[in-house]
Each structure stands twice: as structure tokens, then as C-alpha cells.
Design a protein around this motif. Sequence first.
Motif, PDB file in Angstrom:
ATOM      1  N   ALA A 167      -9.361   8.573 -17.039  1.00  0.00           N
ATOM      2  CA  ALA A 167      -7.949   8.206 -17.127  1.00  0.00           C
ATOM      3  C   ALA A 167      -7.144   9.334 -17.752  1.00  0.00           C
ATOM      4  CB  ALA A 167      -7.792   6.926 -17.933  1.00  0.00           C
ATOM      5  N   GLY A 168      -7.694   9.961 -18.774  1.00  0.00           N
ATOM      6  CA  GLY A 168      -6.983  11.042 -19.450  1.00  0.00           C
ATOM      7  C   GLY A 168      -6.745  12.225 -18.534  1.00  0.00           C
ATOM      8  N   GLU A 169      -7.767  12.605 -17.797  1.00  0.00           N
ATOM      9  CA  GLU A 169      -7.609  13.721 -16.866  1.00  0.00           C
ATOM     10  C   GLU A 169      -6.532  13.407 -15.836  1.00  0.00           C
ATOM     11  OE1 GLU A 169     -12.072  15.627 -16.599  1.00  0.00           O
ATOM     12  OE2 GLU A 169     -11.761  13.630 -15.776  1.00  0.00           O
ATOM     13  N   LEU A 170      -6.553  12.194 -15.372  1.00  0.00           N
ATOM     14  CA  LEU A 170      -5.565  11.815 -14.364  1.00  0.00           C
ATOM     15  C   LEU A 170      -4.157  11.808 -14.951  1.00  0.00           C
ATOM     16  CD1 LEU A 170      -7.640   9.070 -12.574  1.00  0.00           C
ATOM     17  CD2 LEU A 170      -6.854  11.231 -11.615  1.00  0.00           C
ATOM     18  N   ALA A 171      -4.051  11.382 -16.195  1.00  0.00           N
ATOM     19  CA  ALA A 171      -2.736  11.411 -16.842  1.00  0.00           C
ATOM     20  C   ALA A 171      -2.241  12.847 -16.922  1.00  0.00           C
ATOM     21  CB  ALA A 171      -2.827  10.808 -18.233  1.00  0.00           C
ATOM     22  N   ARG A 172      -3.144  13.755 -17.248  1.00  0.00           N
ATOM     23  CA  ARG A 172      -2.744  15.148 -17.409  1.00  0.00           C
ATOM     24  C   ARG A 172      -2.286  15.742 -16.077  1.00  0.00           C
ATOM     25  NH1 ARG A 172      -7.485  16.990 -19.528  1.00  0.00           N
ATOM     26  NH2 ARG A 172      -7.381  15.143 -20.849  1.00  0.00           N
ATOM     27  N   HIS A 224      -0.279   2.776 -14.101  1.00  0.00           N
ATOM     28  CA  HIS A 224      -0.420   3.150 -12.698  1.00  0.00           C
ATOM     29  C   HIS A 224      -1.829   2.870 -12.194  1.00  0.00           C
ATOM     30  CE1 HIS A 224       3.471   4.834 -12.073  1.00  0.00           C
ATOM     31  NE2 HIS A 224       3.347   5.756 -13.012  1.00  0.00           N
ATOM     32  N   LEU A 225      -2.795   3.224 -13.004  1.00  0.00           N
ATOM     33  CA  LEU A 225      -4.178   3.033 -12.582  1.00  0.00           C
ATOM     34  C   LEU A 225      -4.488   1.560 -12.365  1.00  0.00           C
ATOM     35  CD1 LEU A 225      -5.794   5.706 -14.901  1.00  0.00           C
ATOM     36  CD2 LEU A 225      -5.646   5.756 -12.407  1.00  0.00           C
ATOM     37  N   ALA A 226      -3.965   0.730 -13.260  1.00  0.00           N
ATOM     38  CA  ALA A 226      -4.197  -0.704 -13.109  1.00  0.00           C
ATOM     39  C   ALA A 226      -3.628  -1.194 -11.784  1.00  0.00           C
ATOM     40  CB  ALA A 226      -3.562  -1.458 -14.272  1.00  0.00           C
ATOM     41  N   LYS A 227      -2.451  -0.689 -11.461  1.00  0.00           N
ATOM     42  CA  LYS A 227      -1.836  -1.112 -10.200  1.00  0.00           C
ATOM     43  C   LYS A 227      -2.664  -0.679  -9.003  1.00  0.00           C
ATOM     44  CE  LYS A 227       2.913  -1.518 -11.604  1.00  0.00           C
ATOM     45  NZ  LYS A 227       4.012  -0.744 -12.142  1.00  0.00           N
ATOM     46  N   VAL A 277       0.833  -1.201   0.000  1.00  0.00           N
ATOM     47  CA  VAL A 277       0.000   0.000   0.000  1.00  0.00           C
ATOM     48  C   VAL A 277       0.869   1.252   0.000  1.00  0.00           C
ATOM     49  CG1 VAL A 277      -1.727   1.299   1.267  1.00  0.00           C
ATOM     50  CG2 VAL A 277      -1.873  -1.175   1.180  1.00  0.00           C
ATOM     51  N   GLY A 278       1.874   1.246   0.860  1.00  0.00           N
ATOM     52  CA  GLY A 278       2.768   2.393   0.919  1.00  0.00           C
ATOM     53  C   GLY A 278       3.478   2.613  -0.401  1.00  0.00           C
ATOM     54  N   GLY A 279       3.903   1.515  -1.007  1.00  0.00           N
ATOM     55  CA  GLY A 279       4.595   1.628  -2.278  1.00  0.00           C
ATOM     56  C   GLY A 279       3.712   2.236  -3.350  1.00  0.00           C
ATOM     57  N   LEU A 280       2.443   1.880  -3.326  1.00  0.00           N
ATOM     58  CA  LEU A 280       1.521   2.440  -4.310  1.00  0.00           C
ATOM     59  C   LEU A 280       1.407   3.949  -4.141  1.00  0.00           C
ATOM     60  CD1 LEU A 280      -1.351  -0.188  -4.437  1.00  0.00           C
ATOM     61  CD2 LEU A 280       0.261   0.400  -6.232  1.00  0.00           C
ATOM     62  N   MET A 319      -2.202  11.640  -8.748  1.00  0.00           N
ATOM     63  CA  MET A 319      -3.539  11.188  -9.161  1.00  0.00           C
ATOM     64  C   MET A 319      -4.443  11.042  -7.939  1.00  0.00           C
ATOM     65  SD  MET A 319      -2.882   8.362 -12.099  1.00  0.00           S
ATOM     66  CE  MET A 319      -1.337   8.270 -12.973  1.00  0.00           C
ATOM     67  N   LEU A 320      -3.941  10.437  -6.907  1.00  0.00           N
ATOM     68  CA  LEU A 320      -4.748  10.246  -5.704  1.00  0.00           C
ATOM     69  C   LEU A 320      -5.166  11.587  -5.121  1.00  0.00           C
ATOM     70  CD1 LEU A 320      -2.732   7.319  -4.085  1.00  0.00           C
ATOM     71  CD2 LEU A 320      -5.083   7.214  -4.918  1.00  0.00           C
ATOM     72  N   MET A 321      -4.234  12.526  -5.128  1.00  0.00           N
ATOM     73  CA  MET A 321      -4.562  13.856  -4.611  1.00  0.00           C
ATOM     74  C   MET A 321      -5.694  14.478  -5.414  1.00  0.00           C
ATOM     75  SD  MET A 321      -3.101  14.848  -1.952  1.00  0.00           S
ATOM     76  CE  MET A 321      -3.333  16.629  -2.048  1.00  0.00           C
ATOM     77  N   ALA A 322      -5.631  14.314  -6.718  1.00  0.00           N
ATOM     78  CA  ALA A 322      -6.677  14.883  -7.558  1.00  0.00           C
ATOM     79  C   ALA A 322      -8.026  14.251  -7.236  1.00  0.00           C
ATOM     80  CB  ALA A 322      -6.333  14.668  -9.029  1.00  0.00           C
ATOM     81  N   LEU A 323      -7.991  12.989  -6.854  1.00  0.00           N
ATOM     82  CA  LEU A 323      -9.236  12.286  -6.560  1.00  0.00           C
ATOM     83  C   LEU A 323      -9.743  12.579  -5.150  1.00  0.00           C
ATOM     84  CD1 LEU A 323      -8.381   8.901  -8.262  1.00  0.00           C
ATOM     85  CD2 LEU A 323     -10.100  10.556  -8.993  1.00  0.00           C
ATOM     86  N   MET A 324      -8.933  13.236  -4.357  1.00  0.00           N
ATOM     87  CA  MET A 324      -9.355  13.592  -3.004  1.00  0.00           C
ATOM     88  C   MET A 324     -10.520  14.572  -3.032  1.00  0.00           C
ATOM     89  SD  MET A 324      -7.716  12.132  -0.493  1.00  0.00           S
ATOM     90  CE  MET A 324      -7.757  13.272   0.894  1.00  0.00           C
ATOM     91  N   GLY A 325     -10.742  15.184  -4.174  1.00  0.00           N
ATOM     92  CA  GLY A 325     -11.879  16.097  -4.301  1.00  0.00           C
ATOM     93  C   GLY A 325     -13.206  15.377  -4.202  1.00  0.00           C
TER      94      GLY A 325
END
Lengths: 238, 238
Positions: free
Chosen positions: A37-42, A54-57, A13-16, A25-31
Motif C-alpha cells: 500500500a505504501g509503495e502504491l501511495a508513493r 482508493h485501494l479499498a474501492k 469499472v470505468g469510474g474506478l 496505481m494500476l499502471m504500477a501494478l501492470m508490471g
Amino acid sequence: MSSIASGNTIAEVGGLMGDAARANMLMALMGGQALTAGELARVARITPQTASGHLAKMIEGRLLAVEKQGRHRYYRLASGEVAHAMQALMALAADGHRRHHPLGPRDAALRLARTCYDHMAGRLAVAIADALSAQDCMVLSDGAAVLTQKGRAVLDSVGLPMDGTSARRPLCRTCLDWSERRPRLAGRLGAALLARALDLGWIVRTPGNRALTLTGQGEEGFRRAFSLPVDWRAGPSP
Amino acid sequence: MSSIASGNTIAEVGGLMGDAARANMLMALMGGQALTAGELARVARITPQTASGHLAKMIEGRLLAVEKQGRHRYYRLASGEVAHAMQALMALAADGHRRHHPLGPRDAALRLARTCYDHMAGRLAVAIADALSAQDCMVLSDGAAVLTQKGRAVLDSVGLPMDGTSARRPLCRTCLDWSERRPRLAGRLGAALLARALDLGWIVRTPGNRALTLTGQGEEGFRRAFSLPVDWRAGPSP
DNA sequence: CAATTGCTTCGGCCGATGCCGAACCATCCA
DNA sequence: TGGATGGTTCGGCATCGGCCGAAGCAATTG
């Protein structure tokens, strides 16, 4: 590969979370909103194919959940516990930061009201917690909170019946976000309040970011429902 | 290298916890006691020189603090926030785990009473929280807790003046450790209680691990101070 | 003053992983 | 049906970081 998607270890978990692109990406999703996927890539400043990996992982590690809609794939945090873990990491990361607070124009909106995963944050949220506390609707103690009988009544009047004391999710928790470090309503009640306020049209989401816009009705509604002082926008008074 | 030891990023903190060897060391330090570099190397099953590198990184990242004593170096968690972050990660890691509970002989002692960073855990800690709650000394709600006037009196009688409501540290928090998932006293009060109980000789630490041994005085003292039911060892009653 | 023990630093090896270009599906639209 | 767009898979490259052996300090012991 790896295990059959059963149990992660702490290190996994920590490694992820321990990769800059994934953390962004996770920070962006904290909203609280699901993003494609595209937005997250950007937001992570990487190519789509790298982001996909990354998302798959993170799906495999149960940090994210997907929902496909048309030709888009919407990713969101898998649970509140993921958000909580991110907050805990943020608290450590912020330690020596003393971050620059540029206080730009867009920043001002975020500072007033924004989402933090599933509840509200910013001045408005803090003002509500302060007001409830001042009126003995809730007892704040060291970052934890308990609702009083009177508090239940007040919330009920806004259409938020807080019946079951069931869940073991905290009602309120200090949430170390960038901006004032003061307690605000999070947890079960915080989530319900955000949903209700959106429902009533008191606040509306801003498409691109985590900011919330306070509507005219909201201005009035919040003030009446929670007896906010007229100068609540001024920030921490005492 | 890197920055002048100022601010970490989330990814850096996550990366530090995201390595099996380092995670094992951190877990070992969750007991609250400081351990030497050699002990930590052993628990992580790596050579001392490798461990030294890991420890240096965690110092740099402000996850650990050192204290040199003679030719030993004692490492401990840098703050309660580090312990909190580890807990949050454990909660995610535990998800599908449904860990085997071998319930060995040494396990029984841990299950009864042990340390969890700076407070007590296990049946005893849960029984105390239950008793205080049942006697209106404290109001438990969704994993958060608030002390009542009566509660302050009771704690005062044990030599724990809970004067300032100052700190914003939670009084109680559910702590997802392996063993019963029930609220217990953590936070500021939890830490004070552990210290006081050790002071009074009610419990003593076991050198090698996190287990706490309940002394004869403790058996009597805890029961009287918190009016524990006679069968508190039996575990969750309702 | 050796000798021992605990810990760290240095140097080199090697596996793991993040990254991208290219090619490949799927969906929507004309 | 053909072309766009969003997303993923594949292959290869380069880097990073964990690991250990050997050597070097520091403190304690005889």
C-alpha cells in the motif's frame, strides 16, 4: 455499502479506472508484481490514508486482490482481464500522445526487456516472436497467432509443453505499450515463457521496476532455443 | 480548456467511460450505427442539454465522431479501439453479474443475429466460424484465428478477397457479449463479412436496435457459401 | 416569413468524491 | 513491554461535475 459486492456496471469499472491516482496505481501494478500500500501511495503521490481509500474501492470493485503478509499488504491486479482492460484504455489514451521518448539510461534497460503484467515485452520478446514466426513455428496473422506442430516441438524442447489447446486465452496479442508496436508473445504462452525463463535464470527481475535483466546464460539460452539472429538487439530489421 | 485536444491520459479515458449516462450512450453505439443526439439522450434517460454536454466531452476525448446531416447530428464510435475498450470493460463488469436472460420475443431475434460494432454476432456468426473451422478454412486457437489457403478461396468465392495480410487487426477474437461465449468472426474479416452480407441483401438491419433480420436469400446464401449444417440454428452442437 | 424541431450554450444548484490531519489497530523489534 | 513502522478509519473541507430550466442558433416546413 453499495451492492453486496456482486456485479459491477461498466460505469463503475470505468469510474474506478477514471481517476488519476487510481490509474497510476494500476499502471504500477501492470508490471505483474504485487506492491504494498505504501509503495502504491508513493507512486500515486498521495498520502497513505488517501491511497488506502482508493485501494479499498478497487478491491470492492474486484480490480485488485490483496494478500497480507506480516504487517504489509500486497496488492496485485485481480486478473488478466483487468490488465487487458488497462491495455485497451492505454491504446485510446496513447492516440495523439506521440510521447516523448527521452531514452534515458534506465529507459534503455526497459526497452530491451521488461514485464507487462504476466509476460515479457521489449526487444527480446519481439525478437522471439519474429524468430518463431520466421521459422514456421507459429503463424502470425493480424495480431493473432497460431502455433504449428513444429512450434510445439520447439517449445517443448525448452520445457514448455503446450499440450491443451483448451483455454480460450489468446496465444499472442499485440500489446500497445510504449515502445515498438509490434506483435509479441502474450497470453497463455507468454505467461508460461516468462515463468520458465525466470525459472531457468535466463532473466532476473529488477526490484524497483518492471525491467528484466538478461543474464549470461539467458543471452546464450534464448539465442539457442529460438535461433535468434546475432543482431536481434538492433530492433526491427525489415 | 484542457489541452489542445492532443493526448488523453488513461484516467481521462476511464473517466469518460465511468459515468452511467455516458456508458449507456456508448453501449447504444456498440451496435455500429450512428445515432442522433436526441436518441442518445433518450437511451441514457437524461435531458437533451445534459446529453449534449456529455457528447461534447466524448468528442473532445476522441471517443466519438460526429457527422452533421441536415439538422441532425449523428454520433458514432470514433474507432474500433473504442469498441474494444468497451468490450474489455464489459468483461470486467459482467464478472459477478450472471445476468437475467429474460429471453423475450425480441430477444430471440437478437440472439439469432445482431451487429456488434462492425461485425456480426449471435448464432449465425458462431455457426459460420464453426463451419469454417470444421472445414479447415481457418485454424482457431485460443480465441485467435488464422486463415488457411483454402479459407481464402472460400471467402474469395463470396466476393471477399482477403489479399493483404497487412493490417495488424485480429481476424477473429472472442467477444464477450451477452449470449453464447464462443468465438466468432470479428476484426477485419468480420467487418468485411458484415458489409458484404448487407450488400448482398442476405441480412437487413432493424431500424431501432442491433438486431439483424435474415432474408430468404440470406438463409440460402449463407448455407451454400459456408456449407452450414442444416440445423445451425440449434446452437452449439458438441 | 413565421412556426416547428433538433441541438447547443449559459447559469445556478447540489450531491458525490478526492483530499488530508488526527487518531486508531496491528505487527515487528529491542 | 515500549516504541517504531505500516496500514486503516474517521471527520471535515473544498472542489468538481452532473443535472436541469431558460434562452439562443440552425435547419426544415408551412
